[in-house]
Motif scaffolding. Structure first.
Motif, mmCIF file in Angstrom:
data_model
loop_
_atom_site.group_PDB
_atom_site.id
_atom_site.type_symbol
_atom_site.label_atom_id
_atom_site.label_comp_id
_atom_site.label_asym_id
_atom_site.label_seq_id
_atom_site.Cartn_x
_atom_site.Cartn_y
_atom_site.Cartn_z
ATOM 1 N N UNK A 115 0.829 -1.204 0.000
ATOM 2 C CA UNK A 115 0.000 0.000 0.000
ATOM 3 C C UNK A 115 0.866 1.259 0.000
ATOM 4 N N UNK A 116 0.368 2.290 -0.634
ATOM 5 C CA UNK A 116 1.073 3.567 -0.681
ATOM 6 C C UNK A 116 0.836 4.331 0.619
ATOM 7 N N UNK A 117 1.807 5.149 1.080
ATOM 8 C CA UNK A 117 1.643 5.894 2.334
ATOM 9 C C UNK A 117 0.430 6.815 2.316
ATOM 10 N N UNK A 118 0.102 7.350 1.135
ATOM 11 C CA UNK A 118 -1.040 8.256 1.044
ATOM 12 C C UNK A 118 -2.353 7.518 0.784
ATOM 13 N N UNK A 119 -2.291 6.202 0.606
ATOM 14 C CA UNK A 119 -3.495 5.419 0.318
ATOM 15 C C UNK A 119 -3.497 4.164 1.189
ATOM 16 N N UNK A 147 -5.567 3.494 10.867
ATOM 17 C CA UNK A 147 -5.381 4.826 11.470
ATOM 18 C C UNK A 147 -3.950 4.992 11.962
ATOM 19 N N UNK A 148 -3.438 3.964 12.640
ATOM 20 C CA UNK A 148 -2.068 4.025 13.151
ATOM 21 C C UNK A 148 -1.057 4.051 12.011
ATOM 22 N N UNK A 149 -1.311 3.271 10.958
ATOM 23 C CA UNK A 149 -0.373 3.257 9.831
ATOM 24 C C UNK A 149 -0.376 4.600 9.114
ATOM 25 N N UNK A 150 -1.555 5.245 9.046
ATOM 26 C CA UNK A 150 -1.631 6.563 8.414
ATOM 27 C C UNK A 150 -0.862 7.609 9.205
ATOM 28 N N UNK A 151 -0.948 7.530 10.523
ATOM 29 C CA UNK A 151 -0.197 8.467 11.379
ATOM 30 C C UNK A 151 1.300 8.228 11.273
ATOM 31 N N UNK A 152 1.671 6.938 11.230
ATOM 32 C CA UNK A 152 3.090 6.609 11.096
ATOM 33 C C UNK A 152 3.640 7.108 9.759
#
Length: 490
Positions: free
Chosen positions: A441-445, A481-486
């Motif tokens: 997965x992409x960091x922005x997606x 949610x945690x991966x998006x924050x990271x």
């Protein structure tokens, strides 16, 4: 007064159940005790001289044809010993063990009279006499590691390749090749195993062992890592060179050396090695040149005992008191039952092992990624035995294969249904697919659990969102949610 039905277990039936779940070592100890107690029992050392034996030779072999398209094997059983009856797996029916005067049936169910439910988990603490060894300690932690069935196979192999001091000596490339696994997957499993107790175990070198312990203490900073990379300077007590490579002053170097002395370069030193016994396989699996698999019992580890009929006839011909007659009669019945029980045990182990190989032929041909979903009931139904009987057989029984030595129970895993009524997917394969989706997965997606469910449904995998969340957590993957924050923090 009332009328009812109850199940009563005879001592002989209890003994048959006990024999089924014993390991080879435990069985040998039991046989030695019976030989001392029963004068009518004799141990057979030479198979060639037992033509007049009452019991049949349990040594047998099964040939399995690998059909890669259907995933099912065509089986043919044949007994190697002369004069033996040929039995076909799955053609018998459960019957009372004592009902067959010729010997125990290959499909007899010994488990119907069990006092309690059988457990599929092997209790190492209850089966080890004396101190626990390092290998046993690590194997006992596998069930709590949240690994899939495929990864447990890899982890078990890595643990077996470890020496008594706690170091992993086998190259990861060799382990990956033997198991047909991806090297990245093996490295990921090793990372999990390196988190086991004691800290520092499963390291491949002294610097890595010390680094694991420092990381656990939160003290693995760049300066300490530089010192670990130059342990030869520590051995030479070259303080000036250490200050240069670590970029710190003399006082810091002295503090770092003090920390280093508090670590253990041999994390397995605190465990016993006296009770360590090499695991002897119960069956061998070999791939033949014609594309078939040969499954055969390890006859070297099968204790063979017979009833000494000549001695029994000699003794019964002598004048005896009533108590002596009763003793001899009991010894004769016990000896006859033990011989039949041992033969039944060997046949049952072979049948279960053969069905496991038939069901998991994809693993033997292609590797851990091709493990199929399999449970005890599937095997029990296929060979027409009770599920708890199969559970006992899979406990503490080992299979030597071209890919390594594995306990029977490692070939069992949960299944995930397929959409449209297709073939079910194994839980470990679904876990692998989830991990692959998140890794790509992409960091922005960042993918949510609901999105992962939609993607898996597109692949024909029917799975609930809570199951995706459970598998994700078992892989130690944070929520979306945690991966998006990271990702933002990075």
């Amino acid at each position: 007064m009332r009328q009812g039905q109850s199940l009563v277990m005879t001592p002989q039936l209890q003994q048959a159940i006990k024999l089924l779940q014993l390991s080879n070592q435990e069985l040998s100890e039991f046989i030695e005790a019976e030989l001392e107690r029963n004068p009518l029992l004799v141990k057979v050392e030479d198979e060639g001289g037992s033509a007049a034996a009452e019991a049949s030779d349990p040594k047998s072999r099964e040939q399995l044809t690998l059909d890669e398209r259907s995933g099912l094997g065509e089986a043919r059983d044949q007994l190697d010993a002369p004069g033996e009856d040929v039995f076909e797996p799955g053609t018998g029916s459960d019957a009372a063990l004592a009902a067959d005067a010729r010997g125990p049936s290959a499909t007899t169910d010994w488990s119907g009279a069990s006092n309690g439910p059988a457990s599929e988990d092997f209790d190492y603490a209850a089966n080890v006499s004396g101190d626990v060894t390092l290998h046993e300690h690590l194997h006992s932690q596998l069930s709590f590691a949240g690994l899939s069935a495929a990864d447990r196979l890899i982890a078990a192999r890595l643990i077996d390749e470890m020496d008594e001091t706690g170091y992993l000596r086998a190259p990861l490339e060799d382990v990956a090749k033997a198991l047909g696994a991806d090297i990245a997957n093996v490295e990921a499993v090793l990372t999990v195993c390196q988190g086991f107790d004691p800290t520092g175990v499963m390291a491949r070198s002294v610097p890595e062992c010390l680094a694991l312990q420092l990381r656990d203490r939160g003290r693995l900073d760049p300066a300490m890592q530089a010192m670990l990379d130059n342990l030869h300077l520590v051995a030479r007590h070259d303080m000036k060179a250490l200050m240069d490579v670590c970029g710190v002053d003399k006082a810091d170097i002295q503090d770092m050396l003090l920390e280093l002395r508090q670590l253990s370069p041999k994390p397995g030193a605190g465990f016993s090695s006296d009770t360590t016994v090499a695991v002897a396989p119960d069956v061998y699996v070999r791939e033949l040149p014609n594309g078939m698999f040969a499954v055969e019992l390890n006859s070297d580890n099968l204790p063979r005992v017979l009833m000494d009929k000549a001695y029994y006839a000699e003794v019964t011909a002598l004048p005896m008191r009533e108590k002596e007659k009763e003793f001899i009669s009991e010894c004769a019945a016990s000896a006859s039952w033990l011989v039949k029980s041992l033969d039944q045990r060997a046949r049952t182990i072979l049948k279960v092992a053969s069905e496991i190989v038939r069901q998991q032929d994809g693993f033997f041909a292609h590797g851990v990624a091709h493990l199929r979903p399999l449970n005890l009931k599937q095997v029990a139904d296929a060979i027409e035995m009770h599920e708890s009987t199969v559970s006992r057989v899979t406990t503490n029984k080992y299979m030597a294969t071209p890919r390594g030595l594995f306990e029977f129970k490692y070939f069992f895993s949960a299944s995930i249904p397929a959409t449209g009524g297709g073939e079910a997917h194994s839980a470990e394969a679904v876990r692998h697919r989830i991990k692959q989706l998140i890794d790509e997965e992409a960091p922005e997606d960042v993918l949510s659990d609901d999105q992962i469910v939609e993607i898996l449904t597109g692949f024909g995998i029917e799975i609930a969102r809570r199951t995706v969340a459970k598998y994700r957590e078992s892989l130690n993957i944070p929520s979306s949610v945690q991966r998006r924050r990271m990702g933002r923090a990075g």
